[in-house]
Design an enzyme around this catalytic site. Structure first.
Site, PDB file in Angstrom:
ATOM      1  N   SER A 174     -30.531  64.300  98.398  1.00 40.88           N
ATOM      2  CA  SER A 174     -29.253  63.789  97.897  1.00 40.88           C
ATOM      3  C   SER A 174     -28.148  63.941  98.929  1.00 40.88           C
ATOM      4  O   SER A 174     -27.078  63.357  98.770  1.00 40.88           O
ATOM      5  CB  SER A 174     -28.867  64.481  96.592  1.00 40.88           C
ATOM      6  OG  SER A 174     -29.118  65.850  96.642  1.00 40.88           O
ATOM      7  N   GLU A 202     -33.884  71.114  98.836  1.00 40.52           N
ATOM      8  CA  GLU A 202     -32.985  70.423  99.762  1.00 40.52           C
ATOM      9  C   GLU A 202     -32.842  71.253 101.046  1.00 40.52           C
ATOM     10  O   GLU A 202     -31.857  71.994 101.223  1.00 40.52           O
ATOM     11  CB  GLU A 202     -31.623  70.210  99.065  1.00 40.52           C
ATOM     12  CG  GLU A 202     -30.646  69.338  99.812  1.00 40.52           C
ATOM     13  CD  GLU A 202     -30.977  67.858  99.754  1.00 40.52           C
ATOM     14  OE1 GLU A 202     -32.126  67.503  99.469  1.00 40.52           O
ATOM     15  OE2 GLU A 202     -30.070  67.066 100.020  1.00 40.52           O
ATOM     16  N   MET A 237     -36.728  67.092  89.653  1.00 41.53           N
ATOM     17  CA  MET A 237     -36.744  65.681  90.032  1.00 41.53           C
ATOM     18  C   MET A 237     -38.177  65.158  90.188  1.00 41.53           C
ATOM     19  O   MET A 237     -38.518  64.100  89.677  1.00 41.53           O
ATOM     20  CB  MET A 237     -35.981  65.469  91.351  1.00 41.53           C
ATOM     21  CG  MET A 237     -34.513  65.807  91.296  1.00 41.53           C
ATOM     22  SD  MET A 237     -33.603  64.892  90.044  1.00 41.53           S
ATOM     23  CE  MET A 237     -33.516  63.268  90.753  1.00 41.53           C
ATOM     24  N   LYS A 288     -38.460  70.008 104.503  1.00 44.98           N
ATOM     25  CA  LYS A 288     -38.755  68.581 104.354  1.00 44.98           C
ATOM     26  C   LYS A 288     -39.549  68.084 105.572  1.00 44.98           C
ATOM     27  O   LYS A 288     -40.469  67.274 105.436  1.00 44.98           O
ATOM     28  CB  LYS A 288     -37.473  67.775 104.142  1.00 44.98           C
ATOM     29  CG  LYS A 288     -36.883  67.976 102.715  1.00 44.98           C
ATOM     30  CD  LYS A 288     -35.770  67.022 102.397  1.00 44.98           C
ATOM     31  CE  LYS A 288     -35.003  67.350 101.115  1.00 44.98           C
ATOM     32  NZ  LYS A 288     -35.667  67.108  99.846  1.00 44.98           N
ATOM     33  N   VAL A 333     -38.964  68.003  97.431  1.00 45.96           N
ATOM     34  CA  VAL A 333     -39.000  69.472  97.549  1.00 45.96           C
ATOM     35  C   VAL A 333     -37.562  69.965  97.702  1.00 45.96           C
ATOM     36  O   VAL A 333     -36.616  69.176  97.686  1.00 45.96           O
ATOM     37  CB  VAL A 333     -39.886  69.936  98.740  1.00 45.96           C
ATOM     38  CG1 VAL A 333     -41.326  69.463  98.556  1.00 45.96           C
ATOM     39  CG2 VAL A 333     -39.345  69.433 100.076  1.00 45.96           C
ATOM     40  N   ASP A 357     -47.323  70.594  94.474  1.00 47.88           N
ATOM     41  CA  ASP A 357     -46.332  71.655  94.683  1.00 47.88           C
ATOM     42  C   ASP A 357     -46.992  72.758  95.501  1.00 47.88           C
ATOM     43  O   ASP A 357     -48.165  72.642  95.887  1.00 47.88           O
ATOM     44  CB  ASP A 357     -45.761  72.149  93.341  1.00 47.88           C
ATOM     45  CG  ASP A 357     -44.336  72.666  93.496  1.00 47.88           C
ATOM     46  OD1 ASP A 357     -44.133  73.627  94.268  1.00 47.88           O
ATOM     47  OD2 ASP A 357     -43.411  72.094  92.877  1.00 47.88           O
ATOM     48  N   HIS A 414     -33.516  57.526  96.404  1.00 49.20           N
ATOM     49  CA  HIS A 414     -32.681  58.539  95.769  1.00 49.20           C
ATOM     50  C   HIS A 414     -32.532  58.285  94.272  1.00 49.20           C
ATOM     51  O   HIS A 414     -31.866  57.353  93.847  1.00 49.20           O
ATOM     52  CB  HIS A 414     -31.294  58.541  96.457  1.00 49.20           C
ATOM     53  CG  HIS A 414     -30.349  59.559  95.920  1.00 49.20           C
ATOM     54  ND1 HIS A 414     -28.988  59.360  95.848  1.00 49.20           N
ATOM     55  CD2 HIS A 414     -30.560  60.789  95.411  1.00 49.20           C
ATOM     56  CE1 HIS A 414     -28.421  60.424  95.329  1.00 49.20           C
ATOM     57  NE2 HIS A 414     -29.341  61.298  95.055  1.00 49.20           N
ATOM     58  N   ASN A 460     -22.820  59.172  95.168  1.00 48.99           N
ATOM     59  CA  ASN A 460     -22.170  60.483  95.162  1.00 48.99           C
ATOM     60  C   ASN A 460     -20.882  60.483  95.975  1.00 48.99           C
ATOM     61  O   ASN A 460     -19.931  61.184  95.659  1.00 48.99           O
ATOM     62  CB  ASN A 460     -23.131  61.549  95.689  1.00 48.99           C
ATOM     63  CG  ASN A 460     -24.202  61.877  94.663  1.00 48.99           C
ATOM     64  OD1 ASN A 460     -23.998  61.635  93.466  1.00 48.99           O
ATOM     65  ND2 ASN A 460     -25.333  62.390  95.109  1.00 48.99           N
TER      66      ASN A 460
HETATM   67  P1  NAI Z   1     -36.239  71.895  92.259  1.00 47.55           P
HETATM   68  O1  NAI Z   1     -35.881  73.206  92.829  1.00 47.55           O
HETATM   69  O2  NAI Z   1     -36.232  71.742  90.773  1.00 47.55           O
HETATM   70  O3  NAI Z   1     -37.696  71.454  92.761  1.00 47.55           O
HETATM   71  C1  NAI Z   1     -38.142  71.570  94.070  1.00 47.55           C
HETATM   72  C2  NAI Z   1     -39.634  71.790  94.018  1.00 47.55           C
HETATM   73  O4  NAI Z   1     -40.180  71.739  95.336  1.00 47.55           O
HETATM   74  C3  NAI Z   1     -40.035  73.131  93.438  1.00 47.55           C
HETATM   75  O5  NAI Z   1     -40.921  72.949  92.345  1.00 47.55           O
HETATM   76  C4  NAI Z   1     -40.723  73.819  94.591  1.00 47.55           C
HETATM   77  O6  NAI Z   1     -41.757  74.701  94.190  1.00 47.55           O
HETATM   78  C5  NAI Z   1     -41.249  72.638  95.368  1.00 47.55           C
HETATM   79  N1  NAI Z   1     -41.668  72.960  96.734  1.00 47.55           N
HETATM   80  C6  NAI Z   1     -41.115  73.845  97.582  1.00 47.55           C
HETATM   81  N2  NAI Z   1     -41.843  73.882  98.730  1.00 47.55           N
HETATM   82  C7  NAI Z   1     -42.862  73.004  98.596  1.00 47.55           C
HETATM   83  C8  NAI Z   1     -43.938  72.592  99.423  1.00 47.55           C
HETATM   84  N3  NAI Z   1     -44.108  73.103 100.625  1.00 47.55           N
HETATM   85  N4  NAI Z   1     -44.787  71.650  98.966  1.00 47.55           N
HETATM   86  C9  NAI Z   1     -44.628  71.138  97.751  1.00 47.55           C
HETATM   87  N5  NAI Z   1     -43.628  71.499  96.908  1.00 47.55           N
HETATM   88  C10 NAI Z   1     -42.753  72.425  97.329  1.00 47.55           C
HETATM   89  O7  NAI Z   1     -35.261  70.837  92.928  1.00 47.55           O
HETATM   90  P2  NAI Z   1     -34.812  69.394  92.422  1.00 47.55           P
HETATM   91  O8  NAI Z   1     -33.529  69.516  91.712  1.00 47.55           O
HETATM   92  O9  NAI Z   1     -35.954  68.754  91.758  1.00 47.55           O
HETATM   93  O10 NAI Z   1     -34.487  68.666  93.801  1.00 47.55           O
HETATM   94  C11 NAI Z   1     -35.488  68.197  94.648  1.00 47.55           C
HETATM   95  C12 NAI Z   1     -34.896  67.230  95.655  1.00 47.55           C
HETATM   96  O11 NAI Z   1     -34.255  66.161  94.949  1.00 47.55           O
HETATM   97  C13 NAI Z   1     -33.839  67.813  96.568  1.00 47.55           C
HETATM   98  O12 NAI Z   1     -33.942  67.212  97.814  1.00 47.55           O
HETATM   99  C14 NAI Z   1     -32.540  67.408  95.891  1.00 47.55           C
HETATM  100  O13 NAI Z   1     -31.461  67.352  96.778  1.00 47.55           O
HETATM  101  C15 NAI Z   1     -32.898  66.048  95.384  1.00 47.55           C
HETATM  102  N6  NAI Z   1     -32.101  65.551  94.269  1.00 47.55           N
HETATM  103  C16 NAI Z   1     -31.719  66.365  93.263  1.00 47.55           C
HETATM  104  C17 NAI Z   1     -30.961  65.882  92.211  1.00 47.55           C
HETATM  105  C18 NAI Z   1     -30.556  66.791  91.112  1.00 47.55           C
HETATM  106  O14 NAI Z   1     -29.709  66.408  90.291  1.00 47.55           O
HETATM  107  N7  NAI Z   1     -31.136  67.976  90.999  1.00 47.55           N
HETATM  108  C19 NAI Z   1     -30.533  64.473  92.154  1.00 47.55           C
HETATM  109  C20 NAI Z   1     -31.053  63.667  93.245  1.00 47.55           C
HETATM  110  C21 NAI Z   1     -31.777  64.204  94.256  1.00 47.55           C
END
Ligand code: NAI
Length: 733
Positions: free
Chosen positions: A437, A410, A332, A415, A408, A351, A458, A508
Site C-alpha cells: 500500500s 509491509e 489481505m 518482499k 506479506v 504463509d 492494490h 490513499n
Molecule cells: P498481515 O500482517 O495481516 O498479513 C501478513 C502475512 O504475511 C502474515 O500472515 C504473515 O505471517 C505473512 N508472512 C510473513 N512472512 C512471510 C513469508 N516469508 N512468506 C509467506 N508469508 C509471510 O498484513 P495485511 O494487513 O494483510 O497486509 C499485507 C500487505 O497488504 C501489506 O503489504 C500491506 O501494506 C498491504 N495492504 C494492506 C491493507 C490493509 O488495510 N491492511 C490494504 C491494502 C494493502
C-alpha cells in the site's frame, strides 16, 4: 417488429416476447418503445386479439431498464438549461409514460410473465400490465434501482408502485433502489402470482382466459391508495416522517431523492394521467441537474466501460487463470484467496508455516459459510469453493501459477525475499503482483528477475466487500503484464483502475488529506462533533475522525512518520499528529481496540460516543456552526481531496477522469452525489475552483494551493472530461 416476436394463439392471446436482436439483455430503446406502441395499437384495434401476454425471449433476464443513451439520441447528457431545455427533455422522457399508458388503456387485458431480472423500465412496464406473474428463477429479481445512478423511476414507477403497494413501502423501495426476489415481490404485493420458473406464460394466459380484467385499479371509480394517500391521516404521516428520514440519510445532497418525494406526494393527489405528467416533469428536472448528469456518467457509463476493460491495452489475448498463488495469508491475503476461489480460480495460499496458512484458509471458510447461510451458495458449492484453496508453507506448489499476488508484511526486504523465492518456481510468462500500500512498485521490482512482469495489484480492506483494485505500473512494467492484471481483476469481479507509481498511489494519496483536514480542524478548536457532522454532510460515508478510527490510528501514525522520513526537511507536520501518536501510545488504536476518537461499547448495537479525553488535547472553542460555517467546513474537507486528485493528473499518476471518479467512490466513498472527485471539479468549473483554492490557500495553507495544471485549464476554459476524457472514451464505447 425488430424487438418483439409475436404469436397469436387459437384463444386470441397475443404472446409478445421481448428479444432485442444482438443483445444478451433487453433494454428499452426508441425502437423497442415503438414496437410496444405497435403492440398496444394492435391490441386496441384488432377484434380477434382477446388479451396480451408480455414476456422475454432472452434466457437470462426480462428487461434491465431503459437505454438512456439511445432514448436521448446518442447524447445521454441533456444539453442546455431553463424552460426550453426542460420542455425538450420532457418530450423525450414522456414517451415511455405515453406508450406504457397506451398499453394499459388498450381495452384488452394485458398480463406480464416475468421470467428473469426485471429492473427499472422492465419493472415499470410490468406495473403497467394488469396482471403480473413471476417465475421462481434463481436469478429473477424485480426493483427500481434508478436512484443509484442519480435519477428516479420515470416510466410510471413513482406513480404506479405506491398505488400498488402503498406509499411507505414504495418510497422505501425507490429511495434505496432495492431489488426483490420473487418470493419477496409476491409478499409485498408487487406481483400477483408466483409460479415455477418456465410456467409464467401459461399462468398469464390462464388469467386472461379466466379473469382477464382490462382496467387498471387506479382507473376504477372506487380506487383507494393502499394505506392512504397524502390527505389520509396515516398517509400524511408517511410523508412527514419520510421527509425527515430521507434528509437524515442524504443531507439534501441528492436532488433525485427530493424530486422523487415531490413526484409521489403531488402525483397521488391527482388523476392518473396528470400524475404521469407530474412524474415526467420532476424526472426531467432531475435529469438536468449536474448531480444526475455526473452520477449517470460515473455509475452507468464509466462503470460499464471499466467493466469491459477500458484501461486494457489492445493486442493481447485474454488470459485464463488456471491457478493463482497468494503469498501471505494475513488479513489481505486471506481475503484475496477468498475472492479468487469465489471466481472459480484454483488458489495456492502460502504463509511462513502451516499454522499461519491454515488460519488464512479458516478466514475464507468463515466467509464462505456466511454465503451459504444467506442462501447465496449451496453447501456443496461452498465446499467446492473452499476446496479450490490449498493452504501451505511450501513455495514449490507455486509452480504452474499464471499469477502470484504478494501480500506479506509491509517490508521491502521481506518482499524482495519472497519475490525471489516465488520466481524460482514460476514460468517466464507468469505475472508477479504486489499488494503493497505504500512502497513504490519500481523499487520493489528491483528484486525481480523479470521487472517487466512485475506490477502493483492494490486491494482495499475488507477485500470481500471493497470493489476497487488499483493497478500500479512500475517503470518497467510491460503492457502485456497490464493486460493480464486487468483480466485478473475483472475475473474476480472487481473494478480496476490503472495508476502510475507514486507515494500512496492514487486512492490513499487523495483520501489521507480528508482525515488530515479533520486533524487541522480539531487543532483549530472545532468541537469533534461539528467536525464529524460536517464531514458526513459532505456525503462522505463518515466524518474524518470516525474514519480514522475505522482505518486504525496506529496505521495513520506509521504513515505520517514514513511520509516525514521520505520528505525530510520539506515535510510539513499536521497539527494534531503528535496528539494522535500519544493516543496510540495509550492503546487508543481506533475501532479495533474499541477506543480511539470514540469509545466503542461492547454491545455492537449501542452507539459510540466521543472520547471525553479529546478536549484535554485540544480545548474546543468552536461549539456551534451556522449554515455558512458548515458550508466552509464541507468545502475544506472536499476540496483538499479534489485538489490532490488534480495534482495526480498533473503528475500523470492517473490519466483517465472516469477511473478517477469511479476509483474515488469505490475506493474511499468519495461523496457519491458528485459523481466522483473529478466530476466535482468539473461541476464547480475549474476557474471558480481555482479562485476558491487561492482564497483557501491564503486562509488555511499551501495544502490548498492549485497546481499549474488547474491554472492552465482555467485559462483555457477546460474541464477534466474535456481535456483528459477523449483519450480513452472511443475505445470503450
Ligand atoms: P498481515 O500482517 O495481516 O498479513 C501478513 C502475512 O504475511 C502474515 O500472515 C504473515 O505471517 C505473512 N508472512 C510473513 N512472512 C512471510 C513469508 N516469508 N512468506 C509467506 N508469508 C509471510 O498484513 P495485511 O494487513 O494483510 O497486509 C499485507 C500487505 O497488504 C501489506 O503489504 C500491506 O501494506 C498491504 N495492504 C494492506 C491493507 C490493509 O488495510 N491492511 C490494504 C491494502 C494493502
Amino acid at each position: 417488429m425488430d424487438n418483439f416476436k409475436t404469436d397469436l394463439d387459437a384463444d386470441g392471446i397475443l404472446l409478445c416476447s421481448f428479444d432485442v436482436p444482438g443483445k444478451t439483455m433487453n433494454t428499452f430503446t426508441k425502437g423497442a418503445l415503438a414496437d410496444l406502441e405497435a403492440i398496444a395499437n394492435r391490441a386496441k384495434n384488432e377484434a380477434e386479439i382477446k388479451g396480451v401476454v408480455i414476456t422475454s425471449g432472452k434466457s437470462n433476464g426480462f428487461c434491465a431498464g431503459a437505454d438512456l443513451d439511445d432514448l436521448f439520441g446518442g447524447g445521454w447528457e441533456v444539453e442546455g438549461e431553463g424552460e426550453a431545455a426542460l420542455k425538450a427533455t420532457f418530450d423525450v422522457a414522456f414517451e415511455m409514460n405515453r406508450i406504457y399508458r397506451l398499453l394499459e388503456t388498450c381495452g384488452k387485458p394485458v398480463a406480464v410473465a416475468i421470467n428473469g431480472l426485471a429492473l427499472g423500465g422492465g419493472l415499470e412496464l410490468s406495473l403497467a400490465c394488469h396482471y403480473r406473474v413471476i417465475g421462481n428463477g434463481p436469478k429473477t429479481q424485480v426493483g427500481l434501482p434508478e436512484i443509484k445512478i442519480g435519477i428516479f423511476p420515470g416510466g410510471g414507477g413513482s406513480q404506479r408502485l405506491p398505488r400498488v403497494i402503498g406509499v411507505q413501502a414504495a418510497l422505501l423501495a425507490m429511495s434505496e433502489g432495492k431489488s426483490f426476489k420473487p418470493q419477496e415481490a409476491l409478499g409485498m404485493g408487487i406481483v400477483h402470482e408466483l409460479v415455477e420458473a418456465g410456467k409464467e406464460v401459461e399462468a398469464a394466459k390462464t388469467w386472461i382466459k379466466t379473469k382477464g380484467d382490462p382496467v387498471a385499479p387506479w382507473d376504477k371509480k372506487d380506487f383507494k391508495i393502499p394505506g392512504g394517500g397524502p390527505y389520509h391521516p396515516a398517509g400524511s404521516q408517511v410523508f412527514i416522517m419520510g421527509n425527515a428520514l430521507l434528509r437524515k440519510q442524504s443531507y439534501g445532497n441528492y436532488p433525485a431523492v427530493i424530486n422523487l418525494m415531490h413526484a409521489v406526494y403531488e402525483g397521488l393527489q391527482v388523476p392518473f394521467d396528470t400524475a404521469l405528467k407530474i412524474e415526467t416533469r420532476y424526472f426531467s428536472k432531475t435529469l438536468m441537474t449536474p448531480q444526475a448528469k455526473a452520477m449517470m456518467r460515473t455509475f452507468f457509463f464509466s462503470m460499464q466501460a471499466i467493466g469491459k476493460g477500458s484501461g486494457r491495452p489492445d493486442g493481447y489475448a485474454k488470459t485464463e487463470f488456471k491457478q493463482v498463488a497468494v503469498l501471505g495469508a494475513g488479513m489481505m491475503g486471506a481475503g484475496i484467496a477468498y475472492v479468487q476461489a469465489m471466481a472459480g480460480i484454483k488458489t495456492v495460499l502460502i504463509d511462513r508455516d502451516q499454522e499461519s496458512a491454515d488460519k488464512g484458509k479458516t478466514h475464507c471458510a468463515d466467509l464462505i459459510k456466511k454465503q451459504v447461510s444467506r442462501g447465496k451458495l449451496t453447501p456443496e458449492a461452498g465446499q467446492a469453493t473452499l476446496d479450490l484453496i490449498t493452504a501451505t508453507p511450501d513455495y514449490s506448489l507455486i509452480a504452474g501459477s499464471d499469477l502470484v499476488v504478494e501480500a506479506v508484511f509491509e517490508n521491502s526486504e521481506l518482499k524482495a525475499t519472497v519475490t525471489k523465492a516465488a520466481e524460482a518456481h514460476l514460468a517466464d510468462t507468469a505475472v508477479f503482483g504486489s499488494n503493497t500500500s505504500t512502497i513504490p512498485i519500481s523499487d520493489l521490482a528491483k528484486a525481480s528477475a523479470r521487472p517487466k512482469n512485475y506490477i502493483g495489484i492494490h486491494f482495499f480492506s475488507p477485500v470481500d466487500k471493497m470493489m476497487l483494485v488499483e493497478i500500479i505500473m512500475g517503470k518497467e512494467t510491460s503492457d502485456e503484464t497490464l493486460a493480464k492484471a486487468i483480466d485478473y481483476v475483472l475475473k474476480i469481479k472487481k473494478t480496476p483502475i490503472v495508476v502510475n507509481d507514486s507515494r500512496y498511489f492514487f486512492a490513499n494519496r487523495c483520501f489521507i488529506p480528508f482525515t488530515a483536514e479533520g486533524l487541522h480542524l480539531w487543532a483549530e478548536g472545532y468541537s469533534p462533533a461539528i467536525i464529524d457532522n460536517a464531514g458526513r454532510m459532505t456525503g462522505m460515508p463518515r466524518g474524518p475522525l470516525e474514519m480514522m478510527d475505522d482505518v486504525a490510528l496506529d496505521l495513520l501514525v506509521k504513515i505520517t512518520s514514513e511520509t516525514a522520513k521520505a520528505e525530510g526537511d520539506a515535510y510539513v507536520p499536521i497539527p494534531g499528529e503528535k496528539e494522535v501518536a500519544a493516543m496510540v501510545a495509550d492503546g487508543r488504536l481506533g475501532r479495533k481496540s474499541n477506543k480511539g476518537f470514540y469509545d466503542y461499547p461492547a454491545e455492537k448495537t449501542a452507539t459510540k460516543t466521543l472520547w471525553p479525553g479529546l478536549s484535554e488535547k485540544f480545548q474546543p472553542t468552536i461549539l456551534e456552526a451556522d449554515p455558512a460555517l458548515v458550508e466552509e467546513l464541507k468545502k475544506r474537507m472536499l476540496y483538499v481531496q479534489a485538489v490532490t486528485a488534480a495534482r495526480c493528473f498533473e503528475d500523470g499518476v492517473i490519466t483517465d477522469p472516469r477511473e478517477a471518479d469511479v476509483g474515488s467512490i469505490l475506493g474511499w466513498g468519495f461523496a457519491p452525489w458528485s459523481g466522483g472527485i473529478v466530476s466535482l471539479i468539473d461541476a464547480i468549473g475549474v476557474a471558480k475552483f481555482v479562485a476558491e483554492l487561492d482564497r483557501m490557500t491564503a486562509a488555511y495553507g499551501d495544502r490548498f494551493a492549485p497546481p499549474q495544471l488547474l491554472r492552465d485549464m482555467a485559462a483555457k476554459g477546460e474541464t477534466f472530461y474535456g481535456r483528459f476524457g477523449k483519450v480513452k472514451t472511443d475505445k470503450a464505447a
